[in-house]
Design an enzyme around this catalytic site. Sequence first.
Site, PDB file in Angstrom:
ATOM      1  N   ALA A  40     -71.777  56.982  75.201  1.00  0.00           N
ATOM      2  CA  ALA A  40     -72.489  55.952  76.366  1.00  0.00           C
ATOM      3  C   ALA A  40     -73.820  55.596  75.875  1.00  0.00           C
ATOM      4  O   ALA A  40     -74.082  54.467  75.748  1.00  0.00           O
ATOM      5  CB  ALA A  40     -72.442  56.734  77.547  1.00  0.00           C
ATOM      6  N   GLU A  41     -74.697  56.508  75.094  1.00  0.00           N
ATOM      7  CA  GLU A  41     -75.935  56.134  74.585  1.00  0.00           C
ATOM      8  C   GLU A  41     -75.808  55.148  73.378  1.00  0.00           C
ATOM      9  O   GLU A  41     -76.499  54.381  73.691  1.00  0.00           O
ATOM     10  CB  GLU A  41     -76.729  57.325  74.183  1.00  0.00           C
ATOM     11  N   TYR A  42     -74.805  55.396  72.511  1.00  0.00           N
ATOM     12  CA  TYR A  42     -74.737  54.608  71.425  1.00  0.00           C
ATOM     13  C   TYR A  42     -74.061  53.072  71.989  1.00  0.00           C
ATOM     14  O   TYR A  42     -74.714  52.097  71.569  1.00  0.00           O
ATOM     15  CB  TYR A  42     -73.422  55.046  70.510  1.00  0.00           C
ATOM     16  N   ASP A  43     -73.142  53.070  72.644  1.00  0.00           N
ATOM     17  CA  ASP A  43     -72.619  51.745  73.385  1.00  0.00           C
ATOM     18  C   ASP A  43     -73.927  51.124  74.139  1.00  0.00           C
ATOM     19  O   ASP A  43     -73.980  49.909  73.893  1.00  0.00           O
ATOM     20  CB  ASP A  43     -71.786  52.097  74.692  1.00  0.00           C
ATOM     21  N   SER A  88     -61.804  52.429  33.355  1.00  0.00           N
ATOM     22  CA  SER A  88     -60.634  53.652  33.798  1.00  0.00           C
ATOM     23  C   SER A  88     -61.230  54.798  33.124  1.00  0.00           C
ATOM     24  O   SER A  88     -62.021  54.975  31.973  1.00  0.00           O
ATOM     25  CB  SER A  88     -59.314  53.259  33.678  1.00  0.00           C
ATOM     26  N   LYS A 121     -60.299  63.715  42.507  1.00  0.00           N
ATOM     27  CA  LYS A 121     -59.900  62.473  41.956  1.00  0.00           C
ATOM     28  C   LYS A 121     -59.229  61.825  43.148  1.00  0.00           C
ATOM     29  O   LYS A 121     -58.020  62.040  43.346  1.00  0.00           O
ATOM     30  CB  LYS A 121     -58.998  62.268  40.733  1.00  0.00           C
ATOM     31  N   LYS A 297     -67.308  65.057  34.785  1.00  0.00           N
ATOM     32  CA  LYS A 297     -68.070  64.182  34.216  1.00  0.00           C
ATOM     33  C   LYS A 297     -69.291  64.825  33.459  1.00  0.00           C
ATOM     34  O   LYS A 297     -69.791  65.952  34.036  1.00  0.00           O
ATOM     35  CB  LYS A 297     -68.735  63.144  35.261  1.00  0.00           C
TER      36      LYS A 297
HETATM   37  S1  IVH Z   1     -65.191  57.731  38.087  1.00  0.00           S
HETATM   38  C1  IVH Z   1     -65.431  54.550  34.291  1.00  0.00           C
HETATM   39  N1  IVH Z   1     -64.839  59.429  39.866  1.00  0.00           N
HETATM   40  O1  IVH Z   1     -59.768  56.711  39.339  1.00  0.00           O
HETATM   41  C2  IVH Z   1     -64.927  54.969  35.359  1.00  0.00           C
HETATM   42  N2  IVH Z   1     -63.309  57.643  39.449  1.00  0.00           N
HETATM   43  O2  IVH Z   1     -58.908  56.282  36.502  1.00  0.00           O
HETATM   44  C3  IVH Z   1     -65.215  55.842  36.421  1.00  0.00           C
HETATM   45  N3  IVH Z   1     -61.237  57.591  41.045  1.00  0.00           N
HETATM   46  O3  IVH Z   1     -60.856  53.459  38.848  1.00  0.00           O
HETATM   47  C4  IVH Z   1     -64.508  56.388  37.460  1.00  0.00           C
HETATM   48  N4  IVH Z   1     -61.809  59.311  42.285  1.00  0.00           N
HETATM   49  O4  IVH Z   1     -60.489  54.361  41.252  1.00  0.00           O
HETATM   50  C5  IVH Z   1     -64.317  58.287  39.215  1.00  0.00           C
HETATM   51  N5  IVH Z   1     -64.591  60.903  41.644  1.00  0.00           N
HETATM   52  C6  IVH Z   1     -64.159  59.868  41.296  1.00  0.00           C
HETATM   53  C7  IVH Z   1     -62.836  59.122  41.348  1.00  0.00           C
HETATM   54  C8  IVH Z   1     -62.359  58.017  40.624  1.00  0.00           C
HETATM   55  C9  IVH Z   1     -60.933  58.397  42.126  1.00  0.00           C
HETATM   56  C10 IVH Z   1     -60.472  56.557  40.543  1.00  0.00           C
HETATM   57  C11 IVH Z   1     -61.300  55.325  40.260  1.00  0.00           C
HETATM   58  C12 IVH Z   1     -61.130  54.844  39.063  1.00  0.00           C
HETATM   59  C13 IVH Z   1     -59.994  55.477  38.450  1.00  0.00           C
HETATM   60  C14 IVH Z   1     -60.123  55.882  37.000  1.00  0.00           C
END
Ligand code: IVH
Length: 340
Positions: A40-43, A88, A121, A297
């Site tokens: 309600a406060e948000y609204d 990708s 992922k 990564k």
């Molecule tokens: S990093 C250089 N991190 O996976 C590409 N991608 O196969 C860096 N995806 O197009 C992508 N979760 O749509 C990254 N934690 C994540 C991800 C992720 C899903 C998907 C994304 C990308 C595809 C790559």
Amino acid sequence: MACGIDHVQDAKVKAEELRFEISRHDYLYHVKSEPEISDAEYDELMRRLRAIEAHYPELVSPDSPTQRVTEQLVEGFPPVEHRLPMLSLANAFNFGHLQAWHKRASALAATDKFEMVCEPKIDGLAVALVYKNGRLVQGATRGNGFQGDNITENLKTIRSIPLQLQGKRFPEQFEVRCEVYMSKSAFELLNETLLDHGERPAANPRNAAAGSLRQKNPQITASRKLDVWIYQLGWAEGDGALPPSHHETLRWLGELGFRINPEIRRFKDLQAVEAHYRSWEDRRHDLDYEIDGMVVKIDQKSLWDELGYVGREPRWAIAYKFPPVQATRSRFSSRFRSAA
Ligand code: IVH
């Protein structure tokens, strides 16, 4: 609608204050899941902002929370060139593949002493969001990696995507990359509704998310309960040093108001990465969203430049995929068949 403010300058200041306050509450509710005020406060905050904008239409800005869901149909999705290609990932299907990736990266980097970040992922759709002076100005699909479609109006309907950032310290312009997805529970609800209306159900959450993002009517997208996880900084320009590691970058993006997956972890060696991956093989089914592997990564950003790319794939990251699950016939497909 009376707003009780007689001068446009005062109205402008008040509207800005309200937008900032509303965006903070959007962040607390949709990103942190820690709301501080009642619905309600948000609204009431929204009502006051709408009243000012109704009285002074010249103050309406595209990033105003009142503009999350526009009533106009979008005319199409014009092409957008990605300033930095959306590439990708190479895949690893077993520990041997992961070891081979690590060995190659270590040889090129002339060290194997680097930390690695493991991220779920997400099985959704890659999207790039551009912010200028802390405000969302563009959202686009990945497309072919070099050129995507401008789907800004539909992305604005996703409440966990900030229209305005938290705090004051961010690069003048920058891009974040994220995955838009539909949760398993939202997918089930959507299919039940589609079936009740005699419409064809979606095959899986990913297709449902893709279809929802390409609606010409943003009100339909808004009704579809999409969500987002931000997984990377794309490019950035303007003042301010960027964090030297990916892990720190994600933490900083979280402070700006972006939704960062809480299951992201950093490890010192490959055995720990493998143990983490194994721990998710079965547990992943408990999540309310679909993941098809772990993205591994290298944490240190300086190594990203050093390692570079092979074709369209970076050498500093890899997708460690889960074995495919045996497809089971969903209750939706059987219901659909009997209805057809
Ligand atoms: S990093 C250089 N991190 O996976 C590409 N991608 O196969 C860096 N995806 O197009 C992508 N979760 O749509 C990254 N934690 C994540 C991800 C992720 C899903 C998907 C994304 C990308 C595809 C790559």
